[in-house]
Design an enzyme around this catalytic site. Structure first.
Site, PDB file in Angstrom:
ATOM      1  N   LYS A   1      -2.440  -9.470  10.963  1.00 31.31           N
ATOM      2  CA  LYS A   1      -2.281  -9.337  12.426  1.00 31.31           C
ATOM      3  C   LYS A   1      -3.188 -10.348  13.113  1.00 31.31           C
ATOM      4  CE  LYS A   1      -1.201  -4.384  12.897  1.00 31.31           C
ATOM      5  NZ  LYS A   1      -0.091  -4.251  13.806  1.00 31.31           N
TER       6      LYS A   1
ATOM      7  N   ASP B   1      -2.240   6.680   4.675  1.00 30.81           N
ATOM      8  CA  ASP B   1      -1.328   5.726   5.319  1.00 30.81           C
ATOM      9  C   ASP B   1      -2.087   4.714   6.181  1.00 30.81           C
ATOM     10  OD1 ASP B   1       1.244   4.728   6.182  1.00 30.81           O
ATOM     11  OD2 ASP B   1       0.893   5.727   8.108  1.00 30.81           O
TER      12      ASP B   1
ATOM     13  N   HIS C   1      -0.945  -5.302   5.746  1.00 30.03           N
ATOM     14  CA  HIS C   1      -0.418  -6.199   6.781  1.00 30.03           C
ATOM     15  C   HIS C   1      -1.344  -6.300   7.988  1.00 30.03           C
ATOM     16  CE1 HIS C   1       1.213  -2.584   8.786  1.00 30.03           C
ATOM     17  NE2 HIS C   1       1.363  -3.320   9.872  1.00 30.03           N
TER      18      HIS C   1
ATOM     19  N   LYS D   1       0.851  -1.190   0.000  1.00 36.43           N
ATOM     20  CA  LYS D   1       0.000   0.000   0.000  1.00 36.43           C
ATOM     21  C   LYS D   1       0.890   1.244   0.000  1.00 36.43           C
ATOM     22  CE  LYS D   1       0.330   2.089   4.033  1.00 36.43           C
ATOM     23  NZ  LYS D   1       0.603   1.739   5.384  1.00 36.43           N
TER      24      LYS D   1
ATOM     25  N   GLU E   1      -0.707   6.336  17.710  1.00 34.60           N
ATOM     26  CA  GLU E   1       0.666   5.959  18.045  1.00 34.60           C
ATOM     27  C   GLU E   1       1.371   7.126  18.739  1.00 34.60           C
ATOM     28  OE1 GLU E   1       2.301   3.329  14.542  1.00 34.60           O
ATOM     29  OE2 GLU E   1       1.247   5.033  13.708  1.00 34.60           O
TER      30      GLU E   1
ATOM     31  N   LYS F   1      -0.442  10.206  14.766  1.00 36.59           N
ATOM     32  CA  LYS F   1       0.937   9.979  15.221  1.00 36.59           C
ATOM     33  C   LYS F   1       1.266  11.011  16.292  1.00 36.59           C
ATOM     34  CE  LYS F   1       2.975   7.640  11.282  1.00 36.59           C
ATOM     35  NZ  LYS F   1       3.015   6.292  11.871  1.00 36.59           N
TER      36      LYS F   1
ATOM     37  N   HIS G   1      -5.600   0.380   6.144  1.00 38.05           N
ATOM     38  CA  HIS G   1      -5.766  -0.577   7.246  1.00 38.05           C
ATOM     39  C   HIS G   1      -7.120  -0.481   7.958  1.00 38.05           C
ATOM     40  CE1 HIS G   1      -1.599  -1.172   6.519  1.00 38.05           C
ATOM     41  NE2 HIS G   1      -1.178  -0.104   7.146  1.00 38.05           N
TER      42      HIS G   1
HETATM   43  O1  LIG Z   1       1.454   0.529   7.619  1.00 39.22           O
HETATM   44  C1  LIG Z   1       1.685   1.203   8.606  1.00 39.22           C
HETATM   45  O2  LIG Z   1       1.446   0.663   9.816  1.00 39.22           O
HETATM   46  C2  LIG Z   1       2.142   1.141  10.966  1.00 39.22           C
HETATM   47  C3  LIG Z   1       1.404   0.593  12.177  1.00 39.22           C
HETATM   48  O3  LIG Z   1       1.340  -0.786  12.100  1.00 39.22           O
HETATM   49  P1  LIG Z   1       2.222  -1.713  13.048  1.00 39.22           P
HETATM   50  O4  LIG Z   1       1.992  -3.098  12.570  1.00 39.22           O
HETATM   51  O5  LIG Z   1       3.631  -1.247  12.912  1.00 39.22           O
HETATM   52  O6  LIG Z   1       1.697  -1.493  14.408  1.00 39.22           O
HETATM   53  C4  LIG Z   1       2.200   2.668  10.973  1.00 39.22           C
HETATM   54  O7  LIG Z   1       3.029   3.087  12.025  1.00 39.22           O
HETATM   55  C5  LIG Z   1       2.778   3.156   9.670  1.00 39.22           C
HETATM   56  O8  LIG Z   1       2.756   4.585   9.626  1.00 39.22           O
HETATM   57  C6  LIG Z   1       1.996   2.613   8.505  1.00 39.22           C
HETATM   58  O9  LIG Z   1       2.663   2.938   7.294  1.00 39.22           O
END
Ligand SMILES: O=C1O[C@H](COP(=O)(O)O)[C@@H](O)[C@H](O)[C@H]1O
Length: 478
Positions: A183, A236, A179, A149, A217, A340, A241
């Site tokens: 999870k 993003d 991804h 993505k 986050e 973020k 997601h």
């Molecule tokens: O794809 C992404 O995911 C992360 C958060 O996923 P994680 O599996 O690392 O918890 C995100 O921090 C990032 O910005 C984004 O590109």
């Protein structure tokens, strides 16, 4: 080599004992080092891809030695140090190439033997050019394509890319990666919803007041301006997601978890998903962080982060409210948020139920409705219930029942890679689903471009903008 039309179905090596090749386009990039290689190392350690051959490619002047070091470091960092991983490190090669040029791609494909998986670890526009060049020369029968993505940069480019990929291989050999679908916490939604009698009957507009899907986050940009400054939080995290999580939470039960059944149900629910009130000014918020401190760590203004172009107005926090306009969910707001550099990590879906029809007189202290919380890291399930607490038996108190369950065998990336090596697209995003996700956010992106929704600011280490669509996120067990 075949013309794309004659591509045969995928023949996974795990079933046949044939050695597969993974060709990584964009091997020196951040994504390969941060996510792909660690996930691959963990997958190899399970013995799931015996004899894998790994080839890295790019146009950054790397050589075998530098690439081998990167692979070894990434595998080592996740404890993937067994014989299978060592063999891959020993044999891996780096082939310099401009992956948008037919001649280079032809010679790259000439280096690959056995069933082939091509991983595009490239920015969307380069992926599109590379796929176009591949479409002109064709790929070996059974080749599977993995794409990161964001899939395109809007609905039109996603559709064009889908059309190119359809020339190359059949849809079930295209693995559009999200991804989050790998999870264990997200996958647990399936068991939770469909293997218990108690939840499914109440997951609808008769009983649910709202659904919040939050992925906040404390991390800031972390040196990813090259990618993130062009994407922003909406693309993003939310367009990709969080809409996938929404689909799994809101879809109707599939009769089986066969790829087409599950992906069909997700497509159906996303087709019914629209902006709340059809109005981006009501249904979206955007903001970006200014300098602040998080857990003793000082963060600069987002616009002062290295590589950021302040003229882009990139948001680091996005909120989106949607409705799933079908029989089950009509009228229930689904609020998606990701930010973020906020004050606390909050990664969960919270289903807030409507108040009981009537709390009997004499039962005092009712304050909050019951909630089901599904944590996306750590893996946790929580149920906030009103019960008669200790002391006065007629005074209510809210308790939280929490169950922690361990992470899955593989990290999310390992899980989605396994799907590609096994030729199973269940955990990948189908072409129409990728386009639907762009359709949902399209009016928001357009409104943001005209400035109809102001870009707010929030201090790094604060809870985010004051007029959040979600309001204060209720106490979380995480
Ligand atoms: O794809 C992404 O995911 C992360 C958060 O996923 P994680 O599996 O690392 O918890 C995100 O921090 C990032 O910005 C984004 O590109």
């Amino acid at each position: 080599m075949t013309t794309p039309e004659s591509s045969a179905p995928a023949e996974p090596a795990t079933a046949t004992g044939v050695r597969q090749t993974l060709l990584v386009l964009g091997a020196s990039g951040d994504l390969t080092g941060r996510l792909l290689l660690p996930g691959l190392g963990r997958l190899l350690a399970t013995g799931a891809v015996p004899g894998l051959r790994l080839i890295g490619s790019g146009m950054d002047g790397w050589d075998d030695e530098r690439w081998r070091r990167r692979v070894a470091d990434s595998f080592g960092a996740v404890g993937a140090v067994g014989p299978a991983e060592s063999e891959v490190i020993r044999e891996t090669r780096y082939v310099p190439a401009d992956v948008t040029r037919e001649e280079d791609l032809r010679s790259l494909l000439g280096c690959c033997t056995g069933p082939l998986v091509i991983f595009f670890a490239l920015p969307p526009l380069v992926t599109a050019r590379s796929a176009a060049a591949l479409a002109r020369i064709g790929v070996p029968p059974g080749t599977r394509l993995m794409l990161e993505k964001p899939f395109g940069v809007d609905r039109i480019s996603a559709r064009s890319l889908n059309e190119l990929l359809a020339i190359l291989v059949p849809e079930n050999q295209v693995h559009r990666i999200d991804h989050f679908l790998g999870k264990s916490t997200v996958l647990n939604l399936l068991g939770l919803r469909f293997a218990n009698r108690i939840f499914e009957p109440v997951l609808n507009s008769a009983h649910v007041a709202c659904v919040d899907i939050v992925f906040d986050e404390t991390l800031g940009l972390e040196g990813r301006a090259g990618y993130y400054d062009g994407a922003g939080a909406l693309v993003d995290m939310v367009q990709s997601h969080l809409l996938q999580v929404l689909a799994l939470l809101a879809m109707d039960p599939p009769p089986s978890l066969l790829a087409e059944e599950l992906r069909g149900r997700k497509a159906q629910v996303l087709r019914a998903t629209r902006l709340w009130r059809d109005d981006p000014t009501v249904a979206s918020r955007r903001a970006r962080y200014t300098a602040g401190e998080i857990n003793g760590r000082r963060l600069p203004n987002y616009t002062d982060e290295p590589g950021v172009d302040p003229r882009r107005n990139t948001e680091t926090l996005a909120e989106l409210a949607v409705t799933v306009d079908n029989w089950r969910w009509a009228g229930v707001p689904f609020r998606l948020r990701s930010g973020k550099a906020v004050d606390a990590v909050r990664k969960e879906a919270i289903i807030t139920f409507k108040q009981p029809t009537r709390v009997p007189d004499g039962l005092t202290g009712y304050e909050r409705p019951d909630r089901l919380r599904i944590g996306f890291g750590p893996d946790r399930l929580g149920l906030d219930l009103n019960i008669n607490g200790p002391g006065n038996p007629f005074e209510l108190e809210q308790v939280n029942l929490t169950a922690d369950f361990g992470p899955g065998d593989l990290p999310a990336y390992g899980e989605v890679l396994r799907g590609a090596f096994e030729g199973d697209p269940t955990l990948s995003v189908r072409a129409d689903v990728a386009e639907e996700c762009w359709r949902v956010v399209e009016p928001v992106l357009a409104a943001w471009k005209t400035g109809a929704v102001p870009l707010q600011e929030y201090r790094a280490g604060s809870a985010g903008p004051a007029d959040s669509l979600i309001g204060p996120v209720p106490d979380s067990p995480q």
